[in-house]
Write a protein that holds these residues in place. Structure first.
Motif, PDB file in Angstrom:
ATOM      1  N   PHE A   1      -5.033   0.931   0.929  1.00  0.00           N
ATOM      2  CA  PHE A   1      -5.229   1.618  -0.344  1.00  0.00           C
ATOM      3  C   PHE A   1      -5.975   0.739  -1.332  1.00  0.00           C
TER       4      PHE A   1
ATOM      5  N   GLN B   1       5.357   0.565  -2.727  1.00  0.00           N
ATOM      6  CA  GLN B   1       4.528   0.384  -3.919  1.00  0.00           C
ATOM      7  C   GLN B   1       5.383  -0.264  -4.996  1.00  0.00           C
TER       8      GLN B   1
ATOM      9  N   PHE C   1       7.666   4.715   0.470  1.00  0.00           N
ATOM     10  CA  PHE C   1       7.173   6.006   0.923  1.00  0.00           C
ATOM     11  C   PHE C   1       7.169   6.049   2.453  1.00  0.00           C
TER      12      PHE C   1
ATOM     13  N   PHE D   1       2.716  12.176   2.958  1.00  0.00           N
ATOM     14  CA  PHE D   1       3.723  11.292   2.386  1.00  0.00           C
ATOM     15  C   PHE D   1       4.926  12.053   1.856  1.00  0.00           C
ATOM     16  N   GLY D   2       6.091  11.434   2.007  1.00  0.00           N
ATOM     17  CA  GLY D   2       7.291  11.944   1.375  1.00  0.00           C
ATOM     18  C   GLY D   2       7.327  11.559  -0.088  1.00  0.00           C
ATOM     19  N   PRO D   3       8.321  12.085  -0.836  1.00  0.00           N
ATOM     20  CA  PRO D   3       8.400  11.856  -2.279  1.00  0.00           C
ATOM     21  C   PRO D   3       8.836  10.453  -2.657  1.00  0.00           C
TER      22      PRO D   3
ATOM     23  N   TYR E   1       5.467   2.740   3.801  1.00  0.00           N
ATOM     24  CA  TYR E   1       4.659   2.017   2.824  1.00  0.00           C
ATOM     25  C   TYR E   1       5.558   1.691   1.647  1.00  0.00           C
TER      26      TYR E   1
ATOM     27  N   ARG F   1       4.564   7.915 -10.649  1.00  0.00           N
ATOM     28  CA  ARG F   1       5.812   7.710  -9.918  1.00  0.00           C
ATOM     29  C   ARG F   1       6.060   8.757  -8.826  1.00  0.00           C
ATOM     30  N   LYS F   2       4.978   9.377  -8.354  1.00  0.00           N
ATOM     31  CA  LYS F   2       5.096  10.343  -7.270  1.00  0.00           C
ATOM     32  C   LYS F   2       4.375   9.830  -6.037  1.00  0.00           C
ATOM     33  N   GLU F   3       4.484  10.605  -4.956  1.00  0.00           N
ATOM     34  CA  GLU F   3       3.840  10.191  -3.723  1.00  0.00           C
ATOM     35  C   GLU F   3       2.344  10.476  -3.746  1.00  0.00           C
ATOM     36  N   PRO F   4       1.562   9.727  -2.961  1.00  0.00           N
ATOM     37  CA  PRO F   4       0.154  10.059  -2.785  1.00  0.00           C
ATOM     38  C   PRO F   4       0.032  11.422  -2.092  1.00  0.00           C
ATOM     39  N   LYS F   5      -0.865  12.241  -2.614  1.00  0.00           N
ATOM     40  CA  LYS F   5      -1.106  13.555  -1.994  1.00  0.00           C
ATOM     41  C   LYS F   5      -2.566  13.622  -1.570  1.00  0.00           C
TER      42      LYS F   5
ATOM     43  N   GLN G   1      -2.460  10.580  -6.953  1.00  0.00           N
ATOM     44  CA  GLN G   1      -1.079  10.174  -7.209  1.00  0.00           C
ATOM     45  C   GLN G   1      -0.747  10.421  -8.674  1.00  0.00           C
TER      46      GLN G   1
ATOM     47  N   TYR H   1      -6.894  10.291  -2.077  1.00  0.00           N
ATOM     48  CA  TYR H   1      -5.573  10.813  -2.376  1.00  0.00           C
ATOM     49  C   TYR H   1      -5.420  10.834  -3.889  1.00  0.00           C
TER      50      TYR H   1
END
Lengths: 111, 115
Positions: A101, B37, B91, B106-108, B35, A41-45, A38, A36
Motif C-alpha cells: 500500500f 494499520q 484487517f 477486506f473485513g471491517p 494486514y 477508521r474503516k477498511e479499504p474498499k 478508505q 482502494y
C-alpha cells in the motif's frame, strides 16, 4: 525510495470539480495495480483495478504507465461522498500476491 | 453481497496478554490475509494463507504471531504476548484465488488497543 509513493494531500476541491491523483512505484516488475478507497477508521474498499489499457468506471478513470512506473486516478464531477483517502496498491513481481500500500491521498470535496 | 466479517470490532488488552482476532472470509475464497494499520500510517501486510498453510509472511510477523483456520469458515490471528506497539487496526482480507486479476476484499477490522 519507497515501494509505493503517493502525495498525502489533502486535496481540497469544490463539488463538481475534476481531480487527479498519481502514485509511483519502485519495482518495474510489479504485477497488479489497484485503487482502494478508505474512509476514516474503516477498511479499504476496492475502487478499481488498473489495467495496462486503462479503464473507466463511471466518473472514475484509472491509467497505468509502466514505462514511467506510475498509476493515476481521475475523478470527474466530484461529489461530497467522494471525500476519503485513496490508496494506491501494487503487488510485487511473480510468486507473491501480497498487497503493498501507499500511504494514501486524502481528498476533501467541499460544498 | 458476500463480505468478510471480523470479531471483535474493538479489543482492549494488557501488555503481555494473548489475543485472538477472528475473521470469516468470503465463503468461496481460497486465499486469506492479515494486514495491520497503525494509526496515521499505511496498511502493512502481515501474512497470507492458502491450503492450510502460510504462503508468505512479512518481517512484522514474528514468533509472537500465528494464524490458523480451525474450521471451514474461521480464520484467526493470534498474538501470544502483546506489546504496546501491537496497538493497531487489524484487517482480514480474502481473495478467490491469487493472481493478477484477483482482488482482495477486506473485513471491517478489529481495533486492538494494548495498555
Amino acid at each position: 525510495r519507497k515501494e509505493v509513493e503517493q502525495d498525502p494531500g489533502p486535496f481540497n476541491v469544490p463539488e463538481g470539480a475534476t481531480v487527479a491523483f498519481n502514485c509511483t512505484y519502485s519495482n518495474s516488475a510489479s504485477q497488479s495495480f489497484f485503487w482502494y478507497r478508505q474512509d476514516c477508521r474503516k477498511e479499504p474498499k476496492l475502487l478499481m483495478s488498473v489495467y495496462s489499457s486503462g479503464n473507466e468506471d463511471g466518473r472514475f478513470t484509472a491509467q497505468l504507465n509502466r514505462a514511467s512506473q506510475y498509476i493515476s486516478l481521475l475523478i470527474r464531477d466530484s461529489k461530497l461522498s467522494d471525500s476519503a483517502t485513496y490508496l494506491c496498491v501494487v503487488t510485487p513481481p511473480s510468486g507473491t500476491y501480497k498487497y503493498i500500500f501507499g500511504t494514501g491521498t486524502r481528498l476533501k470535496v467541499l460544498a | 453481497e458476500p463480505e468478510v466479517t471480523q470479531t471483535p470490532s474493538h479489543q482492549v488488552t494488557q501488555m503481555g496478554q494473548e489475543v485472538i482476532l477472528r475473521c470469516v472470509p468470503i465463503s468461496n475464497h481460497l486465499y486469506f490475509y492479515w494486514y495491520r494499520q497503525i494509526l496515521g500510517q499505511k496498511v502493512e501486510f502481515l501474512v497470507s494463507f492458502y491450503n492450510n498453510e502460510i504462503s508468505e509472511k512479512s518481517e512484522i510477523f514474528d514468533d509472537q504471531f500465528s494464524v490458523e483456520r480451525p474450521d471451514g469458515s474461521n480464520f484467526t490471528l493470534k498474538i501470544r504476548s502483546t506489546k504496546l506497539e501491537d496497538s493497531a487496526m487489524y484487517f482480514c482480507a480474502s481473495s478467490l484465488l491469487a493472481g493478477v486479476a484477483y482482488e482482495q476484499y477486506f473485513g471491517p477490522g478489529t481495533r486492538l488497543t494494548v495498555t
